[in-house]
Design a protein around this motif. Structure first.
Motif, mmCIF file in Angstrom:
data_model
loop_
_atom_site.group_PDB
_atom_site.id
_atom_site.type_symbol
_atom_site.label_atom_id
_atom_site.label_comp_id
_atom_site.label_asym_id
_atom_site.label_seq_id
_atom_site.Cartn_x
_atom_site.Cartn_y
_atom_site.Cartn_z
ATOM 1 N N UNK A 28 0.821 -1.211 0.000
ATOM 2 C CA UNK A 28 0.000 0.000 0.000
ATOM 3 C C UNK A 28 0.857 1.264 0.000
ATOM 4 N N UNK A 29 2.046 1.209 0.538
ATOM 5 C CA UNK A 29 2.932 2.369 0.544
ATOM 6 C C UNK A 29 3.730 2.491 -0.747
ATOM 7 N N UNK A 30 4.170 1.379 -1.315
ATOM 8 C CA UNK A 30 5.015 1.442 -2.500
ATOM 9 C C UNK A 30 4.240 1.708 -3.790
ATOM 10 N N UNK A 31 2.977 1.347 -3.852
ATOM 11 C CA UNK A 31 2.194 1.606 -5.058
ATOM 12 C C UNK A 31 2.051 3.101 -5.333
ATOM 13 N N UNK A 32 1.605 3.908 -4.373
ATOM 14 C CA UNK A 32 1.544 5.355 -4.645
ATOM 15 C C UNK A 32 2.924 5.976 -4.848
ATOM 16 N N UNK A 35 3.865 5.498 -8.431
ATOM 17 C CA UNK A 35 3.123 6.455 -9.251
ATOM 18 C C UNK A 35 3.688 7.854 -9.142
ATOM 19 N N UNK A 36 4.069 8.245 -7.951
ATOM 20 C CA UNK A 36 4.667 9.566 -7.747
ATOM 21 C C UNK A 36 5.979 9.699 -8.512
ATOM 22 N N UNK A 37 6.803 8.674 -8.463
ATOM 23 C CA UNK A 37 8.071 8.697 -9.202
ATOM 24 C C UNK A 37 7.823 8.735 -10.709
ATOM 25 N N UNK A 38 6.836 7.982 -11.190
ATOM 26 C CA UNK A 38 6.540 7.984 -12.625
ATOM 27 C C UNK A 38 6.111 9.377 -13.089
ATOM 28 N N UNK A 39 5.290 10.056 -12.313
ATOM 29 C CA UNK A 39 4.830 11.390 -12.704
ATOM 30 C C UNK A 39 5.953 12.409 -12.582
ATOM 31 N N UNK A 40 6.740 12.342 -11.519
ATOM 32 C CA UNK A 40 7.801 13.327 -11.333
ATOM 33 C C UNK A 40 8.928 13.154 -12.356
ATOM 34 N N UNK A 41 9.235 11.920 -12.737
ATOM 35 C CA UNK A 41 10.290 11.657 -13.725
ATOM 36 C C UNK A 41 9.751 11.635 -15.152
ATOM 37 N N UNK A 42 8.419 11.664 -15.292
ATOM 38 C CA UNK A 42 7.739 11.583 -16.595
ATOM 39 C C UNK A 42 8.217 10.375 -17.384
ATOM 40 N N UNK A 43 8.197 9.234 -16.736
ATOM 41 C CA UNK A 43 8.581 7.964 -17.352
ATOM 42 C C UNK A 43 7.430 6.986 -17.165
ATOM 43 N N UNK A 44 6.644 6.799 -18.220
ATOM 44 C CA UNK A 44 5.438 5.999 -18.129
ATOM 45 C C UNK A 44 5.606 4.674 -18.864
ATOM 46 N N UNK A 45 4.838 3.684 -18.452
ATOM 47 C CA UNK A 45 4.900 2.361 -19.057
ATOM 48 C C UNK A 45 3.836 2.184 -20.129
ATOM 49 N N UNK A 58 4.604 13.498 -29.202
ATOM 50 C CA UNK A 58 5.069 14.045 -27.926
ATOM 51 C C UNK A 58 4.866 13.046 -26.790
ATOM 52 N N UNK A 59 3.782 12.290 -26.845
ATOM 53 C CA UNK A 59 3.493 11.309 -25.792
ATOM 54 C C UNK A 59 4.470 10.133 -25.857
ATOM 55 N N UNK A 60 4.979 9.830 -27.045
ATOM 56 C CA UNK A 60 5.876 8.677 -27.193
ATOM 57 C C UNK A 60 7.208 8.888 -26.485
ATOM 58 N N UNK A 61 7.640 10.131 -26.330
ATOM 59 C CA UNK A 61 8.926 10.351 -25.668
ATOM 60 C C UNK A 61 8.848 10.100 -24.157
ATOM 61 N N UNK A 62 7.623 10.047 -23.611
ATOM 62 C CA UNK A 62 7.451 9.758 -22.191
ATOM 63 C C UNK A 62 7.312 8.258 -21.919
ATOM 64 N N UNK A 63 7.281 7.441 -22.969
ATOM 65 C CA UNK A 63 7.213 5.987 -22.810
ATOM 66 C C UNK A 63 8.637 5.458 -22.710
ATOM 67 N N UNK A 64 9.165 5.460 -21.528
ATOM 68 C CA UNK A 64 10.541 5.042 -21.313
ATOM 69 C C UNK A 64 10.669 4.451 -19.918
ATOM 70 N N UNK A 65 11.801 3.851 -19.657
ATOM 71 C CA UNK A 65 12.080 3.347 -18.310
ATOM 72 C C UNK A 65 13.113 4.253 -17.658
ATOM 73 N N UNK A 66 12.925 4.489 -16.401
ATOM 74 C CA UNK A 66 13.836 5.315 -15.622
ATOM 75 C C UNK A 66 14.402 4.429 -14.506
ATOM 76 N N UNK A 67 15.696 4.514 -14.243
ATOM 77 C CA UNK A 67 16.279 3.651 -13.197
ATOM 78 C C UNK A 67 15.698 3.894 -11.809
ATOM 79 N N UNK A 68 15.354 5.144 -11.492
ATOM 80 C CA UNK A 68 14.781 5.434 -10.174
ATOM 81 C C UNK A 68 13.385 4.830 -10.032
ATOM 82 N N UNK A 69 12.595 4.894 -11.096
ATOM 83 C CA UNK A 69 11.247 4.310 -11.064
ATOM 84 C C UNK A 69 11.351 2.799 -10.930
ATOM 85 N N UNK A 73 9.901 0.374 -8.011
ATOM 86 C CA UNK A 73 8.956 -0.654 -8.425
ATOM 87 C C UNK A 73 9.400 -2.054 -7.990
ATOM 88 N N UNK A 74 10.685 -2.298 -7.998
ATOM 89 C CA UNK A 74 11.188 -3.613 -7.579
ATOM 90 C C UNK A 74 11.130 -3.741 -6.084
#
Length: 74
Positions: A28-32, A35-45, A58-69, A73-74
């Motif tokens: 319950x703590x890691x799920x939000x 999401x917060x990291x995905x929005x702040x880093x603008x790295x969506x799945x 423009x939306x395609x450039x936000x479809x990436x993986x970020x090491x912090x996210x 997530x892991x």
């Protein structure tokens, strides 16, 4: 046969319930936080999530993986 009150007194059952509750709280703590990291880093799945930040190419450039996210997530 065991009565319900006798089942609660067993150490293994108490340990199982304790760790199950701990796991649920962690999820319950890691799920939000993910999401917060995905929005702040603008790295969506998903493309649906990236539409809020841009349309079409423009939306395609936000479809990436970020090491912090991925670390959160892991």
């Amino acid at each position: 046969m065991l009565d319900l009150t006798e089942l609660v007194d067993i150490e293994v059952t108490v340990a199982y319930v304790w760790y199950a509750v701990l796991l649920i709280v962690k999820m319950m703590l890691l799920s939000p936080l993910t999401g917060l990291y995905r929005v702040s880093k603008k790295a969506f799945a998903n493309p649906e999530d990236a539409v809020g930040f841009g349309k079409g190419d423009n939306a395609k450039k936000f479809l990436r993986t970020d090491p912090d996210v991925e670390r959160v997530r892991r």
